[in-house]
Structures are given as structure tokens and as C-alpha cells.
Scaffold this active site. Structure first.
Site, PDB file in Angstrom:
ATOM      1  N   GLU A  60       0.831  -1.133   0.017  1.00  0.00           N
ATOM      2  CA  GLU A  60      -0.124   0.023  -0.017  1.00  0.00           C
ATOM      3  C   GLU A  60       0.776   1.296  -0.147  1.00  0.00           C
ATOM      4  O   GLU A  60       0.793   1.996   0.918  1.00  0.00           O
ATOM      5  CB  GLU A  60      -0.841  -0.168   1.247  1.00  0.00           C
ATOM      6  CG  GLU A  60      -1.940  -1.116   1.336  1.00  0.00           C
ATOM      7  CD  GLU A  60      -2.299  -1.251   2.866  1.00  0.00           C
ATOM      8  OE1 GLU A  60      -2.201  -0.185   3.653  1.00  0.00           O
ATOM      9  OE2 GLU A  60      -3.279  -2.294   2.990  1.00  0.00           O
ATOM     10  N   PRO A  61       1.607   1.466  -0.974  1.00  0.00           N
ATOM     11  CA  PRO A  61       2.531   2.605  -1.081  1.00  0.00           C
ATOM     12  C   PRO A  61       1.789   3.838  -1.489  1.00  0.00           C
ATOM     13  O   PRO A  61       0.782   3.905  -2.232  1.00  0.00           O
ATOM     14  CB  PRO A  61       3.604   2.466  -2.120  1.00  0.00           C
ATOM     15  CG  PRO A  61       2.929   1.589  -2.945  1.00  0.00           C
ATOM     16  CD  PRO A  61       1.909   0.614  -2.383  1.00  0.00           C
ATOM     17  N   CYS A  71      -2.804  33.975   8.937  1.00  0.00           N
ATOM     18  CA  CYS A  71      -2.703  34.553  10.318  1.00  0.00           C
ATOM     19  C   CYS A  71      -2.258  33.616  11.348  1.00  0.00           C
ATOM     20  O   CYS A  71      -3.096  33.514  12.373  1.00  0.00           O
ATOM     21  CB  CYS A  71      -3.915  35.479  10.559  1.00  0.00           C
ATOM     22  SG  CYS A  71      -4.104  36.570   9.205  1.00  0.00           S
TER      23      CYS A  71
HETATM   24  N1  LLP Z   1      -1.674   2.178   4.453  1.00  0.00           N
HETATM   25  C1  LLP Z   1      -2.197   2.585   5.593  1.00  0.00           C
HETATM   26  C2  LLP Z   1      -3.168   1.715   6.392  1.00  0.00           C
HETATM   27  C3  LLP Z   1      -1.972   3.729   5.763  1.00  0.00           C
HETATM   28  O1  LLP Z   1      -2.259   4.375   7.207  1.00  0.00           O
HETATM   29  C4  LLP Z   1      -1.022   4.691   5.362  1.00  0.00           C
HETATM   30  C5  LLP Z   1      -0.665   6.105   5.639  1.00  0.00           C
HETATM   31  C6  LLP Z   1      -0.408   3.871   4.233  1.00  0.00           C
HETATM   32  C7  LLP Z   1      -0.809   2.815   3.672  1.00  0.00           C
HETATM   33  C8  LLP Z   1       0.368   4.778   3.010  1.00  0.00           C
HETATM   34  O2  LLP Z   1       1.759   5.007   3.577  1.00  0.00           O
HETATM   35  P1  LLP Z   1       2.704   5.915   2.896  1.00  0.00           P
HETATM   36  O3  LLP Z   1       3.035   4.709   2.025  1.00  0.00           O
HETATM   37  O4  LLP Z   1       2.286   6.915   2.155  1.00  0.00           O
HETATM   38  O5  LLP Z   1       3.823   6.211   3.963  1.00  0.00           O
HETATM   39  N2  LLP Z   1       0.068  12.996   6.374  1.00  0.00           N
HETATM   40  C9  LLP Z   1       1.141  12.351   6.727  1.00  0.00           C
HETATM   41  C10 LLP Z   1       1.364  10.935   6.443  1.00  0.00           C
HETATM   42  C11 LLP Z   1       0.334  10.204   6.988  1.00  0.00           C
HETATM   43  C12 LLP Z   1       0.182   8.632   6.648  1.00  0.00           C
HETATM   44  C13 LLP Z   1      -1.058   8.127   7.042  1.00  0.00           C
HETATM   45  N3  LLP Z   1      -1.220   6.845   6.589  1.00  0.00           N
HETATM   46  C14 LLP Z   1       2.377  13.254   6.188  1.00  0.00           C
HETATM   47  O6  LLP Z   1       2.340  14.366   5.464  1.00  0.00           O
HETATM   48  O7  LLP Z   1       3.732  12.831   6.292  1.00  0.00           O
END
Ligand code: LLP
Length: 433
Positions: free
Chosen positions: A292-293, A362
Site C-alpha cells: 500500500e505505498p 494569520c
Molecule cells: N496504508 C495505511 C493503512 C496507511 O495508514 C497509510 C498512511 C499508507 C498505507 C500509506 O503510507 P505511505 O506509503 O504514504 O507512507 N500526512 C502524513 C502521512 C500520513 C500517513 C497516513 N497513513 C505526512 O504528510 O507525512
């Protein structure tokens, strides 16, 4: 790697001059490179070719329909966390049977919608949710396909707001309770056990926690395989990207092999390292693997273009006030995260100075850089906030009644608007006096 390079004195995304795009659509403006997204997807796919696997892109990272469409045409499935994300995937032309539905607080409406659409699996995060899904499935005379999200209690070494695989986090079911909850699931008449899921956090820059988490759940999976007809093991997302010094300057062909290799070698955790760490233990399990990237695919593929409004010199500091704010890109304010800032006009770097780059909102937390040495900028200059393709636009808000920025997708020499800028009317739509 990414496809942002200086060419003929201006920053380009693939073959497109970013100054031209900013003039046409205004700023603040998100610009994405289709080539970078596809390149990352294909690299990950090919690194895992010896494994029966499917990539389910985490829609939350960047949910623009054009990007979903780009990925589904490559064969991607999707990891969704709300009915809204499922709706987006369907609007983009996606197959619900390639969607896994995660999240700790799914509502009745969302569960019904996902059941009606026949999603591949519900990733269940608690026993209460398991019972709830069973009840809703019964009312529809359906069996809900599920995977339990197990929490392996591994330290992913990342920011505490995006760490999810520790026992103190709200996510998943403790590993030592999982076997028992699977037994319970097996007794529920409207639940069909399909797999096991985990996700230990985001922006992880070391392969070791991924391997550690897989090692920790291996015994459970081997036991479950004996008992149930398991279809998959989802290892989640979380692969980190480069935020600092990701920018490989240099002129020439935006698509040259040399540039690709230079930029790739700066990744903290390369796709190759990640694959090398997870492949041997996963192959031994003999199950289909889902990934799940989110950030890995889109993070370095996007920039937020912004224009300098004013330069303000105070007794203590020099502020570069730009037209993008924390409402457009909240990551620095929320996670103290670093985004590289580069001028769109190629700098000669003769004049650099220490500045704060701030937005018009702000709040004192509305900054993109503090005490950072940057090329001297002037009023009207265009700058790019790099690596803003993941968790950028999707986390934007209308705070301070600022319309949401537009989004543009570049493909080779062409670019198109994939979301128009909001208008003032959009701001009050749905409200009444
Ligand atoms: N699978 C699940 C269950 C997740 O909760 C997430 C991300 C992903 C996959 C994907 O993760 P990634 O491969 O993108 O690292 N807003 C934060 C990141 C929050 C991630 C939440 N879950 C930021 O801006 O760094």
C-alpha cells in the site's frame, strides 16, 4: 527520483517550463509529473517481480482523479480509507474489487457502500468493528471479506504522528490477541476471512522495521494458513522518500538515464533495499502479497509553485512572504517537515541569504522554512516547494477563506489542468444566512 530539472534557465517538469504553467494557471499551484509517478510504480513492481503481489496505491497520499486514472491504467489497485475515496476511485474508472478498505472508524454508510461495490477486503481494526461489519453484511445477505489489521508493536523510527505500528497507537489488533479474534471472525456467519494486514507507519527510511514486522507476524500467518483459506498478506505502505537535497540540478534532457541514476541514488531507502529486505521472508510464506505505498509513488512527483509577494526586513529577520500558505501545504506546520525551496529561474548562487519563507495565513506556524540559507529572492519571483506530491493538496483546507489551489498534471511536453482553482463562490457554496 523525479523529473524536475533546470533547462534553458528555467525549472522544468519533464519537458514543460514551470514559469509557463504558473503564468497560465496562477499560483499557488500544484504540478505533478506523470512520468515520475509511473517510473516509481514500475520500479516497485519490477523489484517484486519474483513475488505474487499487487500494488494497492494509498489514495490518501494524493487522490486527484487524474492520478488515480494514471495508476489504474498501469494495473494498480487502491487502499482506501473512506467512502469518499471509494467514490473517487470509481469516478476515475477503478475496479472496486481491487480496493482494500482501511480505517479505524468506518461508518454504516461507508460499510454498506463498500459491500455494495464488492471491495476486495475490509481491513478490520477492532473487534467492535468486526461485529458491526458482520451485522451490516447480514442485513444485506452478504459475506463481508475481511483481513484483520495486526499491530506488531514495532518502532518504525519515524515522526510520532505517522507512527502506527506501536502498541500505544490506535491502529490494529495486538499480535498476541489476533489468533483469538480470527477464531471469533470464523464463527461470524457473514464474515469471510481473506487475509492479514499490517502497516507500521509512514516516511520510514530504514528497511529493518519492515523486516522486523514481517518476522513478528510470520508465525501467526503460518498458523492461520492451516486454519483458513487465506488469500493475501498486506504489508502496508510507509516507504520513505528524500525531502532534503532531492534536487539534482543540471541541464540537459529531462529524461536522461544519467539524471535518473543520480537522483535515485540519493534515496534514503531505495526500492532495491526495501525489496531485498522483504522478499525472502515473504516468498517463504507462499501467499499473495499486497503493498500500500502512497508517498513513494507520488511524493517526489509533485511541487507546489508559489510566487513571492513581499520581502519584509525586520530588526531580527528577513521574511520572504509567498502566496502559498499552511492551508495549501500543512506538512511543515504539522510535522515540522522539511521541503526544499528552489527558485524557478535557475540561480547562479552568487547571492544567498538567511531567510524565513512564510505564507499569508494569520498564524506564526504558517512557514515553509525558518532561518534557511536560500538564493536571494525578490518580489514577483516564482519558487517551487519540492516533494509536495504526497499529503500536499489532500491536506489543504480553506482556512482564512483561501480558495483551494489548482492542480496540473504534466506528461512529457504537455500539461493539463486536472483540478481548477476554487472560486469565491466555491467558498460559500452550501452555506446560508
Ligand atoms: N496504508 C495505511 C493503512 C496507511 O495508514 C497509510 C498512511 C499508507 C498505507 C500509506 O503510507 P505511505 O506509503 O504514504 O507512507 N500526512 C502524513 C502521512 C500520513 C500517513 C497516513 N497513513 C505526512 O504528510 O507525512
Amino acid at each position: 527520483m523525479h523529473s524536475f530539472r533546470y533547462h534553458n534557465g528555467n525549472l522544468h517538469c519533464e519537458g514543460v517550463d514551470l514559469e509557463r504553467v504558473a503564468e497560465k494557471y496562477g499560483t499557488p499551484l500544484y504540478v505533478y509529473s506523470a512520468g515520475t509517478i509511473l517510473d516509481h510504480y514500475r520500479r516497485l513492481n519490477s523489484a517484486l517481480r519474483d513475488l505474487d503481489h499487487s500494488i494497492c496505491y494509498a489514495v490518501k497520499a494524493n487522490s486527484n482523479r487524474a492520478i488515480l486514472n494514471l495508476l489504474l491504467r498501469e494495473g494498480a489497485g487502491f487502499d482506501i480509507v473512506s467512502g469518499g475515496e471509494l467514490f473517487r476511485v470509481l469516478a476515475a474508472g477503478g475496479d472496486p474489487q481491487k480496493c482494500t478498505f482501511a480505517g479505524v472508524g468506518k461508518s454504516q454508510d461507508e460499510i454498506e457502500y463498500a459491500l455494495d461495490q464488492r471491495v476486495l477486503s475490509f481491513n478490520v481494526e477492532s473487534e467492535a468493528e468486526l461485529a458491526y461489519i458482520d451485522r451490516i453484511a447480514r442485513s444485506k445477505d452478504l459475506r463481508a471479506p475481511i483481513a484483520l489489521r495486526v499491530n506488531p508493536d514495532v518502532d518504525a523510527g519515524t515522526h510520532r504522528y505517522v507512527s502506527t505500528g506501536r502498541s500505544e497507537n490506535k491502529f490494529g489488533i495486538a499480535l498476541d490477541r489476533a489468533a483469538e479474534v480470527y477464531e471469533r471472525a470464523a464463527r461470524l456467519p457473514n464474515i469471510a476471512i481473506r487475509g492479514v494486514q499490517m502497516h507500521i507507519g509512514s516516511q520510514i527510511t530504514d528497511a529493518a522495521p519492515f523486516a522486523e514486522a514481517i518476522a513478528k507476524v510470520t508465525a501467526l500467518i503460518l498458523q492461520l494458513k492451516e486454519q483458513f483459506a487465506l488469500d493475501f498478506f498486506s504489508v502496508g505502505g510507509g516507504i520513505g522518500i528524500v525531502y532534503e537535497s532531492s534536487f539534482a540540478s543540471g541541464s540537459g534532457d529531462w529524461w536522461s538515464e544519467k539524471d535518473r541514476i543520480t537522483a535515485t541514488s540519493t534515496l534514503p531507502l531505495t526500492i532495491h533495499d526495501y525489496a531485498a529486505a522483504i522478499l525472502p521472508p515473504l516468498r517463504a510464506l507462499g501467499l499473495r502479497v499486497l503493498l500500500e505505498p502512497g508517498r513513494l509513488l507520488v511524493g517526489n512527483a509533485g511541487v507546489l509553485l508559489t510566487r513571492v509577494r513581499y520581502i519584509k526586513q525586520t530588526e531580527h529577520k528577513k521574511f520572504v512572504i509567498v502566496d502559498a500558505g499552511m492551508n495549501d501545504l500543512i506538512r511543515p506546520a504539522l510535522y515540522q517537515s522539511y521541503h526544499e525551496i528552489v527558485p524557478v529561474r535557475e540561480p547562479d548562487d552568487s547571492a544567498r541569504e538567511l531567510v524565513d519563507v512564510v505564507g499569508p495565513v494569520c498564524e506564526s506556524g504558517d512557514f515553509f522554512a525558518q532561518d534557511r540559507e536560500l538564493t536571494k529572492m525578490h518580489e514577483g519571483d516564482l519558487a517551487a516547494l519540492m516533494s509536495a506530491g504526497a499529503y500536499g493538496f489532500v491536506m489543504a483546507s480553506n482556512y482564512n477563506s483561501r480558495p483551494l489551489p489548482a492542480e496540473v498534471l504534466v506528461q512529457g511536453e504537455s500539461f493539463s489542468l486536472v483540478r481548477r482553482r476554487q472560486t469565491m463562490e466555491d467558498l460559500v457554496r452550501g452555506e446560508c444566512n
